[in-house]
Write a protein that holds these residues in place. Structure first.
Motif, mmCIF file in Angstrom:
data_model
loop_
_atom_site.group_PDB
_atom_site.id
_atom_site.type_symbol
_atom_site.label_atom_id
_atom_site.label_comp_id
_atom_site.label_asym_id
_atom_site.label_seq_id
_atom_site.Cartn_x
_atom_site.Cartn_y
_atom_site.Cartn_z
ATOM 1 N N UNK A 1 71.572 102.358 41.176
ATOM 2 C CA UNK A 1 70.887 102.608 42.535
ATOM 3 C C UNK A 1 71.786 101.861 43.747
ATOM 4 N N UNK A 2 71.237 102.334 44.901
ATOM 5 C CA UNK A 2 71.895 101.474 46.046
ATOM 6 C C UNK A 2 71.083 100.445 46.583
ATOM 7 N N UNK A 3 71.951 99.257 47.041
ATOM 8 C CA UNK A 3 70.973 98.237 47.645
ATOM 9 C C UNK A 3 71.885 98.094 49.159
ATOM 10 N N UNK A 4 71.124 97.986 50.121
ATOM 11 C CA UNK A 4 71.580 97.791 51.434
ATOM 12 C C UNK A 4 71.244 96.590 52.238
ATOM 13 N N UNK A 5 72.125 95.464 52.417
ATOM 14 C CA UNK A 5 71.980 94.411 52.946
ATOM 15 C C UNK A 5 70.450 93.867 53.421
ATOM 16 N N UNK A 6 69.850 93.494 52.251
ATOM 17 C CA UNK A 6 68.426 92.979 52.387
ATOM 18 C C UNK A 6 68.502 91.436 52.755
ATOM 19 N N UNK A 7 67.110 91.063 53.382
ATOM 20 C CA UNK A 7 67.114 89.671 53.573
ATOM 21 C C UNK A 7 67.039 88.985 52.104
ATOM 22 N N UNK A 8 68.076 87.924 52.353
ATOM 23 C CA UNK A 8 68.544 87.198 51.181
ATOM 24 C C UNK A 8 67.059 86.558 50.351
ATOM 25 N N UNK A 9 66.353 85.800 51.377
ATOM 26 C CA UNK A 9 65.166 85.179 50.810
ATOM 27 C C UNK A 9 64.218 86.315 50.051
ATOM 28 N N UNK A 10 63.780 87.276 50.843
ATOM 29 C CA UNK A 10 62.932 88.134 50.170
ATOM 30 C C UNK A 10 63.712 88.739 48.918
ATOM 31 N N UNK B 1 66.970 82.659 42.051
ATOM 32 C CA UNK B 1 66.782 81.347 42.956
ATOM 33 C C UNK B 1 68.002 81.008 43.906
ATOM 34 N N UNK B 2 69.225 81.333 43.533
ATOM 35 C CA UNK B 2 70.287 81.174 44.596
ATOM 36 C C UNK B 2 70.288 81.915 45.903
ATOM 37 N N UNK B 3 69.681 82.947 45.879
ATOM 38 C CA UNK B 3 69.546 83.456 47.237
ATOM 39 C C UNK B 3 68.599 83.120 48.013
ATOM 40 N N UNK B 4 67.705 82.223 47.649
ATOM 41 C CA UNK B 4 66.274 81.815 48.433
ATOM 42 C C UNK B 4 66.949 81.143 49.640
ATOM 43 N N UNK C 1 71.978 82.049 53.908
ATOM 44 C CA UNK C 1 72.074 82.608 55.505
ATOM 45 C C UNK C 1 72.256 83.922 55.645
ATOM 46 N N UNK C 2 71.457 84.772 56.121
ATOM 47 C CA UNK C 2 71.863 86.241 56.044
ATOM 48 C C UNK C 2 73.094 86.623 56.716
ATOM 49 N N UNK C 3 73.475 85.743 57.637
ATOM 50 C CA UNK C 3 74.699 85.902 58.783
ATOM 51 C C UNK C 3 76.118 85.267 58.414
ATOM 52 N N UNK C 4 75.786 84.269 57.201
ATOM 53 C CA UNK C 4 77.030 83.589 57.033
ATOM 54 C C UNK C 4 77.303 83.579 55.497
ATOM 55 N N UNK C 5 76.536 83.374 54.743
ATOM 56 C CA UNK C 5 76.604 83.213 53.036
ATOM 57 C C UNK C 5 76.703 84.376 52.810
ATOM 58 N N UNK C 6 76.354 85.592 53.476
ATOM 59 C CA UNK C 6 76.618 87.028 52.906
ATOM 60 C C UNK C 6 77.818 87.679 53.081
ATOM 61 N N UNK C 7 78.738 86.881 53.992
ATOM 62 C CA UNK C 7 79.979 87.349 53.868
ATOM 63 C C UNK C 7 81.065 86.426 53.218
ATOM 64 N N UNK C 8 80.892 85.155 53.246
ATOM 65 C CA UNK C 8 81.754 84.051 52.497
ATOM 66 C C UNK C 8 81.610 84.286 50.987
ATOM 67 N N UNK D 1 77.435 89.687 44.702
ATOM 68 C CA UNK D 1 77.227 91.003 43.944
ATOM 69 C C UNK D 1 77.213 90.778 42.289
ATOM 70 N N UNK D 2 77.907 89.738 41.924
ATOM 71 C CA UNK D 2 77.765 89.588 40.427
ATOM 72 C C UNK D 2 76.331 88.932 40.158
ATOM 73 N N UNK D 3 75.831 88.112 40.911
ATOM 74 C CA UNK D 3 74.296 87.666 40.471
ATOM 75 C C UNK D 3 73.409 88.900 40.511
ATOM 76 N N UNK D 4 73.431 89.809 41.639
ATOM 77 C CA UNK D 4 72.879 90.948 41.997
ATOM 78 C C UNK D 4 72.919 91.911 40.766
ATOM 79 N N UNK D 5 74.186 92.178 40.310
ATOM 80 C CA UNK D 5 74.402 92.995 39.015
ATOM 81 C C UNK D 5 73.888 92.434 37.837
#
Length: 398
Positions: free
Chosen positions: A248-257, A265-268, A271-278, A284-288
Motif C-alpha cells: 500500500x501507499x502511505x503519504x505524509x500523515x500526522x505522526x501522532x495520529x 509509540x515512537x511517532x507520538x 514533530x511533523x515538520x522537523x523529525x519527519x525530515x531528519x 520508514x523502518x518502523x512503519x515497515x
C-alpha cells in the motif's frame, strides 16, 4: 459537433510523442490525416512488449485512432507535390523529424508558411532545434536520465529509478497538444499562423516545477535516503510499504495520529515538520515493521476511518477493474476492422457541449489516400497514375 470539427491536421510524425499529440487533436474532432511512407510508419512494424496485432501493431493502434492514413513517398517529386497541395488547406502540420530533416525534405516551417501563411506548424524534437545536443537521439529513457527525476526517489547508493511509463514522450505529447491549441486560438483572434516548437528535454524539465524550485530557490539538495523513500522532497513516511498480502501507499500523515493507528509509540511525540525530515530512515523502518502485520484491506480501512492518506498499489489488472475507472468511463471500446474489439484509454477531458468521441480506429497504411486526394481535387486518373509510379500508396477504401 466536436470542438475541433472542421480543422485539418497533417500528422507527419512517428513513434509516440507526435502521434499521441495528433491523436488528442483527433479525439476533439479534428480531421487528422496521418501522412506516412507507402510501406507504413515505423511503429506499424515494431511491437511494444512483444504485443502483435493481426495487421496493426498494438503500439500503433494505441496512438493513431481517429486518423485517416495517406501513404506518400516524399522522396518522389510527385509524392512531395501531393503533400504540398494538402498543406494549402491544412490548419496544423505536426512533425517530429530530427532537426534538419524537415528542411532537407522541403517541409520546414519557412517553406510551408509561404504556401499557407495561416498554418500552425508544430515541431517536436529531443533537445531543441539547435545547440550542442541537436544531433543526439531523443529517446524517452535517455531523457529521463538527464532530467534528474530518477534521483528523486529510491534508496541512496542504489540504481536510479526510471518511471513505469514512457513519461518524457507523454509529457512532450501533451505539451505539443497544448501548443497547437494555443496557436489555433491565437489564429482565431488574429488570422496569423505560426511555428510552435516543443522539445522533450524542456518538457520534462518544466514538469518538475516544484522540485527544481526547492533545489534552486530553497537550496535543498537532492538527497536520497537509505530506505526507499518515494520522493526526496516530501517528508516521511512517504512510499510503498509491504503488508501481509501486498503493498500500500502511505503519504505524509500526522505522526501522532499515524502512531496511534499503527501502534507505534515512537511517532507520538514527533514533530511533523522537523523529525519527519531528519529521521526519514527511522520512520520508514518502523512503519515497515508495523504495516507487515495486517492485510492491505485492513490497513486501508483503518487509515480511511482516521483520515490518513493511503491507497492501494495496483497492477494493470487491478486498475482496469477499478470501479472509479468504470464510473469515469476512462477506457473506451470500439470495433476495428482487423483487430476486432479494441479497449484503450480514452480522452481525459470532458466537454459539456463538444464531447470527444472515437469515430475511427487506427487506419491501415494508405487506407484513406484516395479519399483524401479526391477531397483535394485529384481525379481518379491522376490518383491511379501517382500510385502506378510509386509516389503514393493506395490501401483499403473507407
Amino acid at each position: 459537433m466536436n470542438v475541433l470539427s472542421g480543422y485539418r491536421v497533417l500528422d507527419c510524425s512517428i513513434a509516440m510523442s507526435g502521434p499521441f499529440a495528433a491523436q488528442r487533436l483527433g479525439d476533439l474532432g479534428a480531421d487528422v490525416v496521418k501522412v506516412e511512407p507507402v510501406t507504413g510508419e515505423w511503429q506499424r512494424h515494431t511491437s511494444a512488449g512483444g504485443a502483435q496485432g493481426n495487421k496493426v501493431n498494438v503500439s500503433f493502434l494505441s496512438l493513431n485512432r481517429n486518423k485517416r492514413s495517406l501513404a506518400i513517398n516524399l522522396k518522389s517529386p510527385d509524392g512531395k507535390a501531393v503533400l504540398l497541395d494538402l498543406v494549402k488547406t491544412a490548419d496544423v502540420f505536426l512533425q517530429n523529424y530530427r532537426p534538419g530533416v524537415a528542411k532537407r525534405l522541403g517541409v520546414d516551417y519557412e517553406s510551408l508558411s509561404v504556401i499557407n501563411p495561416k498554418l500552425i506548424y508544430v515541431s517536436i524534437s529531443g533537445y531543441g532545434e539547435s545547440g550542442p545536443y541537436v544531433d543526439r537521439p531523443g529517446q524517452d529513457l535517455i531523457l529521463q536520465g538527464m532530467s534528474g527525476a530518477m534521483l528523486s526517489a529510491g534508496r541512496d547508493g542504489e540504481p536510479p529509478t526510471p518511471s513505469g511509463q514512457y513519461l518524457v514522450d507523454a509529457v512532450a505529447a501533451y505539451t505539443a497538444f497544448e501548443g497547437a491549441l494555443a496557436a489555433l486560438l491565437h489564429r482565431e483572434r488574429t488570422g496569423e499562423g505560426q511555428l510552435v516548437q516543443v522539445n522533450m528535454l524542456d518538457a520534462i524539465t518544466t514538469l518538475q516545477m516544484q522540485e527544481l524550485a526547492v533545489f534552486m530557490v530553497g537550496g535543498k539538495p537532492q538527497e536520497r535516503s537509505a530506505e526507499p523513500h518515494a520522493h526526496v522532497y516530501i517528508r516521511a513516511p512517504y512510499g510503498a510499504f509491504a503488508t501481509s498480502d501486498g503493498f500500500i501507499i502511505v503519504a505524509f500523515p500526522s505522526m501522532k495520529r499515524f502512531g496511534e493507528v499503527i501502534g507505534e509509540p515512537a511517532f507520538l511525540d514527533m514533530d511533523d515538520e522537523t523529525d519527519t525530515w531528519s529521521r526519514r530512515d527511522d520512520i520508514y523502518a518502523k512503519t515497515r515493521a508495523r504495516l507487515v502485520t495486517k492485510t492491505s484491506a485492513e490497513w486501508l480501512d483503518l487509515f480511511r476511518a482516521n483520515d490518513i492518506w493511503a491507497g492501494p498499489v495496483y497492477g494493470y489488472a487491478d486498475l482496469v477493474a477499478d470501479p472509479q475507472i468504470e464510473h469515469n468511463q476512462t477506457l473506451v471500446e470500439y470495433d476495428h476492422p482487423t483487430e476486432g474489439r479494441v479497449k484503450t484509454p480514452g480522452f481525459p477531458i470532458r466537454f459539456s457541449k463538444t464531447p470527444s468521441e472515437v469515430y475511427r480506429g487506427a487506419p491501415l497504411a494508405g487506407e484513406h489516400t484516395e479519399a483524401v486526394l479526391k477531397e483535394a481535387g485529384y481525379s481518379d486518373e491522376r490518383i491511379a497514375a501517382l500510385a502506378a509510379e510509386g509516389a503514393i500508396g493506395v490501401g483499403e477504401a473507407d
